[in-house]
Design a protein around this motif. Structure first.
Motif, mmCIF file in Angstrom:
data_model
loop_
_atom_site.group_PDB
_atom_site.id
_atom_site.type_symbol
_atom_site.label_atom_id
_atom_site.label_comp_id
_atom_site.label_asym_id
_atom_site.label_seq_id
_atom_site.Cartn_x
_atom_site.Cartn_y
_atom_site.Cartn_z
ATOM 1 N N CYS A 222 0.826 -1.213 0.000
ATOM 2 C CA CYS A 222 0.000 0.000 0.000
ATOM 3 C C CYS A 222 0.862 1.267 0.000
ATOM 4 C CB CYS A 222 -0.936 -0.007 1.207
ATOM 5 S SG CYS A 222 -2.287 -1.209 1.076
ATOM 6 N N ILE A 229 -3.110 1.707 4.161
ATOM 7 C CA ILE A 229 -3.733 0.396 4.296
ATOM 8 C C ILE A 229 -4.978 0.466 5.166
ATOM 9 C CG2 ILE A 229 -2.303 -0.334 6.268
ATOM 10 C CD1 ILE A 229 -2.407 -3.194 5.013
ATOM 11 N N GLU A 290 -6.107 3.120 -5.311
ATOM 12 C CA GLU A 290 -6.600 2.174 -4.305
ATOM 13 C C GLU A 290 -6.995 0.855 -4.952
ATOM 14 O OE1 GLU A 290 -8.486 5.518 -1.226
ATOM 15 O OE2 GLU A 290 -9.767 4.453 -2.662
#
Length: 360
Positions: A222, A229, A290
């Motif tokens: 991430c 995250i 994302e």
């Protein structure tokens, strides 16, 4: 429970008293709130931590009413507790005390009007299922349970709440709750700190495990994509059509605002659409970066969780009485047994179901 009840009670009293005094239009009504509290687990001292007796259950419920009422008996804005929950029943020393004392006392609380509904909370889904089944056999069609609160079983590394079959009749624990008309809540979408950029908490049951390492790897992925995250974990937890409520722990106003901002991304989702899937929801709410990070995390062959998903079960040598535990979670039953083993002179029974497969 505990001091949290006192704080909530004061907040309720201040909120509703202010609205009443100012003849406000009442932007918040009592019916807008669902107040849950628990019985069964109390003190920090291990010897006093759990008490599932009838006396303790009734006493706890009465104390909760007083605390949540703000201590103002002449003007109690609480009314009744919405849901009274049996907390961490896997830590009961015996099954008999739950069936013969705790649960009948909770039913009495509901009959007395102290609460509107009864719920069950705890980590091992097998134990919740066991208690639901046994009370169903004991009370027949009588409605005992209204709600189930689970935690750490619907997140980026463990979605067994909706994906793990529990019997030939029920495709998952969530399916079981739905077909028995019980409300389903989930909690700990960050897996009690595993799905953050922080190191694994020393007290965490998964500390030092392959699961904890996989979560650290996921956090690294991430960061490489400039994604938090925790943001991805919350969006994942909020996105399943079969899970109507996710409880998020927040310690300050900033975290509350962050969670609210993420929740607002779901305003345009039509949850009534037939056949709506989690993937379809995520497609609407995730940003491009994302979505890319999530694609890597959810890769069952090469993603950071791939190994713990491939090696679904690991045997515990020299302890054949313990179930084989999926690597994407920890053994909650074993945690309960270890708790009692750590108390000198404690007597307990290993009554908990360790697998859905041994259920009748």
């Amino acid at each position: 429970h505990g001091t949290s009840e006192i704080v909530v009670g004061w907040a309720l009293e201040e909120l509703f008293q202010k609205q009443q005094d100012e003849q406000d239009t009442q932007t918040v009504h009592r019916n807008d709130l669902c107040i849950n509290t628990k019985v069964g687990r109390y003190e920090a001292d291990a010897k006093l931590q759990f008490d599932f007796s009838r006396e303790a259950t009734l006493k706890s419920a009465r104390r909760s009413l007083e605390r949540l009422g703000g201590g103002n008996k002449s003007c109690n804005f609480l009314g009744a507790i919405d849901v009274l929950q049996l907390h961490d029943p896997e830590f009961a020393a015996t099954l008999d005390i739950l069936i013969q004392e705790t649960i009948p006392a909770m039913v009495e609380c509901r009959s007395n009007g102290w609460c509107k509904a009864l719920g069950l909370t705890g980590y091992p889904l097998e134990v919740q299922y066991q208690i639901f089944q046994i009370t169903l056999e004991k009370y027949g069609d009588a409605s005992i349970w209204d709600q189930s609160l689970t935690y750490c079983h619907f997140n980026l590394h463990d979605s067994s709440l909706v994906n793990r079959r529990i019997s030939s009749d029920f495709s998952s624990f969530a399916d079981y709750c739905y077909k028995h008309h019980m409300g389903l809540l989930t909690a700990a979408p960050l897996s009690m700190g595993l799905l953050t950029n922080n190191s694994t908490p020393h007290w965490h049951p998964a500390n030092g495990s392959k699961l904890a390492n996989a979560c650290q790897d996921a956090a690294t992925v991430c960061r490489q994509h400039n994604v938090e995250i925790t943001t991805l974990a919350l969006l994942f937890a909020f996105s399943h059509p079969q899970i109507p409520c996710t409880i998020v722990g927040m310690k300050n106003v900033q975290e509350l605002q962050t969670a609210a901002t993420l929740a607002r991304r779901f305003r345009d989702i039509d949850w009534t659409l037939p056949g709506l899937t989690q993937d379809a929801v995520l497609h609407q709410v995730l940003t491009e970066v994302e979505a890319k990070a999530y694609q890597i995390l959810s890769d069952k062959l090469n993603g950071p969780f791939a190994d713990i998903w491939k090696e679904e079960h690991v045997g515990i040598e020299a302890e054949a009485n313990y179930r084989s535990v999926p690597l994407y979670q920890w053994d909650g039953v074993r945690e309960a047994h270890n708790f009692w083993k750590g108390i000198d002179g404690a007597e307990y029974e290993e009554w908990q179901w360790k697998s859905f497969s041994i259920a009748p």
